[in-house]
Design an enzyme around this catalytic site. Structure first.
Site, PDB file in Angstrom:
ATOM      1  N   LYS A 116      -3.876  15.653  -7.834  1.00  0.00           N
ATOM      2  CA  LYS A 116      -3.082  15.631  -9.037  1.00  0.00           C
ATOM      3  C   LYS A 116      -2.461  16.746  -9.182  1.00  0.00           C
ATOM      4  O   LYS A 116      -1.143  16.921  -9.755  1.00  0.00           O
ATOM      5  CB  LYS A 116      -4.103  15.215 -10.212  1.00  0.00           C
ATOM      6  CG  LYS A 116      -4.485  14.000 -10.099  1.00  0.00           C
ATOM      7  CD  LYS A 116      -3.465  12.741  -9.972  1.00  0.00           C
ATOM      8  CE  LYS A 116      -4.034  11.394 -10.289  1.00  0.00           C
ATOM      9  NZ  LYS A 116      -2.747  10.174 -10.157  1.00  0.00           N
TER      10      LYS A 116
ATOM     11  N   SER B 114      -3.122  14.315 -14.102  1.00  0.00           N
ATOM     12  CA  SER B 114      -4.542  14.299 -14.942  1.00  0.00           C
ATOM     13  C   SER B 114      -4.518  15.672 -15.534  1.00  0.00           C
ATOM     14  O   SER B 114      -4.283  16.529 -14.995  1.00  0.00           O
ATOM     15  CB  SER B 114      -5.614  13.975 -13.962  1.00  0.00           C
ATOM     16  OG  SER B 114      -6.821  13.996 -14.536  1.00  0.00           O
TER      17      SER B 114
ATOM     18  N   TYR C 151      -9.297  14.736  -5.709  1.00  0.00           N
ATOM     19  CA  TYR C 151      -8.505  14.028  -6.862  1.00  0.00           C
ATOM     20  C   TYR C 151      -8.001  15.194  -7.340  1.00  0.00           C
ATOM     21  O   TYR C 151      -6.545  15.222  -7.894  1.00  0.00           O
ATOM     22  CB  TYR C 151      -9.266  13.256  -7.721  1.00  0.00           C
ATOM     23  CG  TYR C 151      -8.841  12.732  -8.990  1.00  0.00           C
ATOM     24  CD1 TYR C 151      -7.889  11.484  -8.824  1.00  0.00           C
ATOM     25  CD2 TYR C 151      -8.798  13.258 -10.282  1.00  0.00           C
ATOM     26  CE1 TYR C 151      -7.340  11.109  -9.870  1.00  0.00           C
ATOM     27  CE2 TYR C 151      -8.358  12.615 -11.245  1.00  0.00           C
ATOM     28  CZ  TYR C 151      -7.460  11.624 -11.073  1.00  0.00           C
ATOM     29  OH  TYR C 151      -6.838  10.905 -12.219  1.00  0.00           O
TER      30      TYR C 151
ATOM     31  N   ASP D 251       0.695  -1.092   0.110  1.00  0.00           N
ATOM     32  CA  ASP D 251       0.074   0.021  -0.080  1.00  0.00           C
ATOM     33  C   ASP D 251       0.769   1.264   0.039  1.00  0.00           C
ATOM     34  O   ASP D 251       1.769   1.342   0.847  1.00  0.00           O
ATOM     35  CB  ASP D 251      -0.843  -0.228   1.344  1.00  0.00           C
ATOM     36  CG  ASP D 251      -1.830   1.212   1.296  1.00  0.00           C
ATOM     37  OD1 ASP D 251      -1.573   2.181   0.587  1.00  0.00           O
ATOM     38  OD2 ASP D 251      -3.008   1.270   2.099  1.00  0.00           O
TER      39      ASP D 251
ATOM     40  N   ALA E 285      -6.957  18.147  -6.550  1.00  0.00           N
ATOM     41  CA  ALA E 285      -6.015  18.804  -5.655  1.00  0.00           C
ATOM     42  C   ALA E 285      -4.824  17.788  -5.500  1.00  0.00           C
ATOM     43  O   ALA E 285      -3.839  18.493  -5.379  1.00  0.00           O
ATOM     44  CB  ALA E 285      -6.805  18.962  -4.188  1.00  0.00           C
TER      45      ALA E 285
END
Length: 273
Positions: free
Chosen positions: A161, A144, A157, A66, A159
């Site tokens: 990326k 992204s 997400y 992880d 923030a």
């Protein structure tokens, strides 16, 4: 190690490579001569991918870890060094996405998404950095196009990326004299595995929001562009015409960009919800 291809003799680790874009990026790196360390959290799927790539003639080992846990990342890097003695390429691909508006999200869900995108890049790199400095290797953060201008229903997400894109820039400056390459790839809409899931506001796994098929690249196409980015040691690669349009509009016509997003939010709700 392979003695042919642009990455002959190189050791590459791709996080989140048990499936999706990570799996295909590892495959293309292996086909280009690199030996591979695969990573994921699902031991069954990870082993299936390892066997698939090994059956294709690629030299590959795997490690369940992880990447939001530093101890797991240290073990992951130890696996790579123990197997191959060095590390040349790190691609931080593992992350969790979302499908939820900020006002509805439980705080722990926001943190889970953000942690996967930020610490899921920071921790593998921290553990790998001494080896990558020694090899004067390459680090690529997978970001992204949604990080370029934000996207409703993707706050954590986007923030995360955006954070890794700025991290790449900062490290490029801090370590400019080391010969280590830092790059970021902003991927666009991509075809997903059938079982791809993202988190809703309560943290439940749900299918990804609708994406017009004509806007999507295949995982193989995206992987090829990522590997070309690594080969060229580029600082930034933006994938897709939409991504380049976002950069243009966000830079020169930001109000127009916001108007477009707000209009699509009202008229194409299925695109976000």
């Amino acid at each position: 190690m392979s003695d042919t291809g642009p990455f002959a003799g190189k050791v590459a680790l791709v996080t989140g490579s048990e499936s999706g874009i990570g799996r295909e990026t590892a495959r293309v790196l292996g086909e280009s001569g690199a030996v591979l360390i695969l990573n994921g959290r699902n031991p069954v799927r990870l082993e299936q991918t390892r066997r698939e790539l090994a059956a294709a003639g690629l030299h590959v080992v795997s490690c369940v870890a992880d990447v939001t846990r530093y101890a797991d990342c240290a073990r992951l890097i130890d696996t790579a060094i123990g197997a191959f003695g060095r590390l040349d390429i790190l691609v931080t691909n593992a992350s969790i996405s979302q499908r939820a508006y900020f006002a509805d999200m439980q705080p722990e869900v926001f943190r889970e998404v953000l942690d996967s995108n930020v610490y899921g890049s920071v921790y593998p790199l921290k553990a790998a950095l001494p080896h990558l400095l020694r090899s004067r290797g390459s680090v690529t953060f997978i970001s992204s196009i949604s990080a370029l201008n934000g996207m409703p229903s993707g706050s954590a997400y986007c923030a995360g990326k955006a954070a890794v894109a700025n991290l790449a820039h900062t490290l490029r400056l801090e370590l400019a004299d080391t010969g280590l390459h830092f790059g970021v790839v902003h991927i666009g809409f991509t075809q997903n595995d059938a079982d791809k899931r993202v988190l809703d506001a309560a943290g439940r796994p749900v299918p990804i929001a609708h994406r017009p098929p004509r806007w999507q690249k295949t995982q193989r196409e995206v992987a090829g562009l990522i590997v070309d980015h690594i080969r060229r040691r580029r600082p930034r690669t933006v994938i897709s015409a939409l991504g380049h349009l976002i950069v243009l509009v966000h830079t020169w016509f930001p109000r127009l960009g916001d108007w477009i997003v707000l209009t699509t939010t009202r008229r194409l709700k299925h695109f976000y919800e």
